[in-house]
Design an enzyme around this catalytic site. Sequence first.
Site, PDB file in Angstrom:
ATOM      1  N   GLY A  46       0.687  -1.089   0.066  1.00 23.52           N
ATOM      2  CA  GLY A  46      -0.007   0.024  -0.063  1.00 23.52           C
ATOM      3  C   GLY A  46       0.977   1.496   0.057  1.00 23.52           C
ATOM      4  CD  GLN A  51       3.460   5.876   2.519  1.00 22.91           C
ATOM      5  OE1 GLN A  51       2.553   5.290   2.068  1.00 22.91           O
ATOM      6  NE2 GLN A  51       4.540   5.013   3.110  1.00 22.91           N
ATOM      7  CB  CYS A  89       5.422   2.008   6.890  1.00 18.87           C
ATOM      8  SG  CYS A  89       5.228   3.617   5.988  1.00 18.87           S
ATOM      9  CG  LEU A  90       6.994   1.132   0.815  1.00 21.48           C
ATOM     10  CD1 LEU A  90       6.234   1.339  -0.391  1.00 21.48           C
ATOM     11  CD2 LEU A  90       8.101  -0.079   0.596  1.00 21.48           C
ATOM     12  CG  HIS A 131      -0.134   1.152   7.437  1.00 23.05           C
ATOM     13  ND1 HIS A 131       0.939   0.753   8.262  1.00 23.05           N
ATOM     14  CD2 HIS A 131       0.398   2.149   6.641  1.00 23.05           C
ATOM     15  CE1 HIS A 131       2.001   1.054   7.646  1.00 23.05           C
ATOM     16  NE2 HIS A 131       1.946   2.059   6.740  1.00 23.05           N
ATOM     17  CD  GLU A 132      -0.818   2.256   3.011  1.00 19.30           C
ATOM     18  OE1 GLU A 132      -0.612   3.463   2.924  1.00 19.30           O
ATOM     19  OE2 GLU A 132      -0.413   1.548   3.004  1.00 19.30           O
ATOM     20  CG  HIS A 135       0.566   6.778   5.654  1.00 17.37           C
ATOM     21  ND1 HIS A 135       1.745   7.175   6.010  1.00 17.37           N
ATOM     22  CD2 HIS A 135       0.712   5.481   5.199  1.00 17.37           C
ATOM     23  CE1 HIS A 135       2.646   6.196   6.093  1.00 17.37           C
ATOM     24  NE2 HIS A 135       2.144   5.110   5.593  1.00 17.37           N
TER      25      HIS A 135
HETATM   26 ZN    ZN Z   1       2.860   3.439   5.534  1.00 17.54          ZN
END
Ligand code: ZN
Length: 155
Positions: A46, A51, A89-90, A131-132, A135
Site C-alpha cells: 500500500g 508518502q 511501511c515504505l 494503515h494507509e 497516513h
Molecule cells: Zn505506511
Amino acid sequence: MALREIRKAGDPVLNKVCKPVKEITPRIKELIDDMFDTMYEGMGVGLAAPQVGILKRIVVMDVDDGNQYVMINPEIIETRGSQTGDEGCLSVPGYSGTVTRPAYVKVRAYDEDMELYEIEAEDLLARCIMHECDHLDGHLYTEKVEGELTRAEND
Ligand code: ZN
C-alpha cells in the site's frame, strides 16, 4: 513507468492532514500510476500520496489478493474485532513492529473514475486500509507499535 521519491519518517510532510480530491485530472491519474509503480518497486502492499510528498487523500493498494485498489477520499464507516500482527511501511524502511488493528473494516471511497464504492475487508487488506488511511491524517504506524520496532533481518 515513473518512480517518485518516497518520503521517510522525520519528513514533516508525513505528519500533515491531507486535503480531499475534488476532481480527477490528468495529473491525478499520472500520480496514481506513479504511486503503483513506486509501491511495486518498493515491494509494498500500500502507498498513500503523502508518502510521495503530495498532500491529497489518495491511496493505492495491492495486497496480492488479485485486486488493485485506488481509494480517493476514503472514509472508514465500520470496524469490528481486532487482529494483532506485524506491520511495516515504505517510509520506515528496514523495520517492522507489532500493531493491533480491527479484524474487519468497511470503507467507502471513490475510485480513479470518481465513482463511489465500498470495500469490506479482513486480514491483511483490513490492516492495510487502516494503515494507509492513518497516513492521510498524518499518522505513522510507529505511533501504535506495541513494544519495540524490530529491524528487518534481510535489509
Ligand atoms: Zn505506511
